[in-house]
Design an enzyme around this catalytic site. Structure first.
Site, PDB file in Angstrom:
ATOM      1  N   SER A  52     -17.711   6.532  36.510  1.00 67.45           N
ATOM      2  CA  SER A  52     -18.224   5.864  37.714  1.00 67.45           C
ATOM      3  C   SER A  52     -17.572   6.404  38.975  1.00 67.45           C
ATOM      4  CB  SER A  52     -17.949   4.361  37.644  1.00 67.45           C
ATOM      5  OG  SER A  52     -18.827   3.722  36.778  1.00 67.45           O
ATOM      6  N   HIS A  69     -17.983  -3.246  42.163  1.00 66.41           N
ATOM      7  CA  HIS A  69     -18.070  -1.920  41.550  1.00 66.41           C
ATOM      8  C   HIS A  69     -18.545  -0.897  42.568  1.00 66.41           C
ATOM      9  CE1 HIS A  69     -19.822   1.287  38.916  1.00 66.41           C
ATOM     10  NE2 HIS A  69     -18.693   1.061  38.260  1.00 66.41           N
ATOM     11  N   ASP A  92     -25.937   0.964  43.164  1.00 68.00           N
ATOM     12  CA  ASP A  92     -24.881   0.362  42.365  1.00 68.00           C
ATOM     13  C   ASP A  92     -25.148  -1.119  42.142  1.00 68.00           C
ATOM     14  OD1 ASP A  92     -21.939  -0.195  41.453  1.00 68.00           O
ATOM     15  OD2 ASP A  92     -22.041   1.965  41.764  1.00 68.00           O
TER      16      ASP A  92
END
Length: 461
Positions: free
Chosen positions: A397, A219, A183
């Site tokens: 995601s 994220h 990521d």
């Protein structure tokens, strides 16, 4: 920018974009394609000389042969590339590529002149130096949400939608399984209380080696929380007892094709440490310049560097989950790379009423394969942010790790399955498996149903 992380690629003629020399602190990066990997002295008959114990154990378990693709690039080649004045920053033994960094764009001529070099492409321009680590902060982040009666807390609906509660109750919560999360960064994971029981195997920063993965971007924090959060009554993820590698492959400062090279290096690192599963919520498709190499015609699993590497990971016995992308309502519309790769699980997103999330990218691939493969909740997902609080987020995601975590639990239950058999099992468990389409693939899989089905098959053998 929504992160699946949607990237835009340009691999055009760098001669049109790069000045002859460089001023200031800028550097350039070039992807060097090699004709071969050189004479390394290694042999596939002695794999222990170049593969880790963990990587060999997974290959043995999955009955995967060691091949010439596993042999590293010759150090003499790396030395010759470095003799041009450029510095190696990433390499791929699978793809036979090396990324070289230099403050002088004219180094490209020296690289191309080497006899073992096939071609060279420009992939990045930016600041030469990476920001240094901040002083580590050891303060803790605790969620503001009070525990609720439900064990899974705010994550109950995204687990129940896949019938994962029963799978957990059967005793499968990911124990003994190794997952790599690739990521953009995992901000404050080392300080957030819901990760106190995280079974961390290690971290790796591909973009800036030696720098922390716990800074600058959350994220990956949100992605990881979908699987690894373990705070009963607040949030419990889909694989709370699995073990994790946290790998940063996204350069937050810019959006260039070198992201592919970082991602490939991250996947090869994950292979080297013997992970069972990779989950990646990074997607790429074009770069916002006048020229572009990738088009929807390239969505064949065989064109993009990143897609070819994803398929190679599958060949090594790794089960790879990739987000389909958040381009469903954009002019691109389609899945993003590497979601077009064969023999990986590409995950789309649905709402709580099992309808396609508006943003979720669609298939099919350019060669008419069904993509996405399956879907999970992607609208209003419960995630943990950098402050340690539970929040709600949209995106493939998050659908991807929600499904990946429960799939890990399923694989724990039936470890004799190959990655291909796992994919087939997930597809068959989908709620529209008899009539897959370009929006939902085979649909929303029932993981407990898949488990019971596999148990029946095992007992009949």
């Amino acid at each position: 920018m929504l992160k699946t992380i949607q990237k835009i690629f340009f691999l055009g003629a760098f001669g049109l974009l790069i000045s002859a020399t460089v001023s200031g602190s800028h550097s350039y990066r070039f992807r060097v394609y090699l004709k071969d990997k050189g004479n390394t002295g290694y042999s596939i008959d002695r794999p222990e000389e170049f593969l880790s114990k963990e990587a060999l154990e997974r290959r043995a378990q999955r009955k995967v042969a060691v091949t010439s693709s596993d042999i590293p690039i010759s150090e003499s080649y790396i030395d010759s590339l470095s003799s041009t004045g450029a510095e190696p920053v990433a390499q791929s033994k699978w793809m036979s590529t090396v990324v070289m960094n230099s403050p002088d764009s004219l180094v490209v001529d020296k690289l191309k002149a080497l006899s073992f070099v096939d071609s060279v492409k420009w992939v990045w321009k930016g600041e030469a130096d990476y920001p240094k680590n901040l002083e580590p902060d050891t303060s803790k982040f605790y969620p503001s949400d009070l525990p609720v009666a439900n064990y899974y807390g705010q994550a109950d609906s995204q687990i129940s939608m896949l019938n994962g509660v029963k799978l957990h109750q059967a005793g499968f919560r990911g124990q003994g399984m190794h997952i790599a999360v690739i990521d953009a960064g995992f901000q404050n994971v080392n300080r957030i209380s819901v990760f106190d029981s995280l079974r961390l195997l290690g971290t790796k920063n591909i973009v800036s080696p030696g720098q922390s993965v716990y800074e600058s971007d959350d994220h990956g924090t949100k992605v990881l929380s979908c699987m690894a959060a373990n705070s009963p009554g607040v949030m419990v993820g889909t694989a709370p007892d699995a073990s994790y590698w946290l790998i940063k492959s996204e350069d937050n400062r810019s959006e260039f094709p070198v992201e592919e090279d970082y991602w490939v290096a991250a996947v090869e690192f994950a292979d080297s440490v013997g992970v069972d599963v990779i989950t990646s919520s990074l997607g790429y498709f074009m770069f916002d310049t006048e020229d572009s190499v990738y088009s929807q015609c390239s969505l064949d699993g065989k064109t993009a560097l990143i897609s070819k590497a994803a398929s190679m990971a599958a060949d090594k016995g790794i089960l790879l989950f990739s987000s389909a992308g958040n381009e469903g309502a954009s002019s691109w519309g389609k899945i993003t790379f590497p979601g077009d790769a064969d023999e990986i699980v590409t995950v789309g997103a649905v709402t709580d009423d099992k309808k396609k999330s508006t943003f979720s990218s669609i298939g099919f691939t350019a060669d008419y394969r069904v993509k996405p493969d399956v879907v999970a909740l992607g609208s209003g997902c419960s995630v943990v942010d950098a402050s340690g609080n539970i929040t709600y987020a949209n995106g493939t995601s998050f659908a991807t790790p929600i499904l990946a975590g429960l799939s890990v639990c399923l694989w724990q239950a039936v470890p004799e399955l190959t990655p291909k058999e796992m994919i087939d099992t997930l597809q068959r468990a989908g709620h529209i498996s008899s009539h897959p389409d370009a929006e939902l693939g085979y649909g929303l899989p029932d993981l407990y149903k898949a488990y019971k089905s596999q148990c029946k098959h095992v007992s009949e053998r």
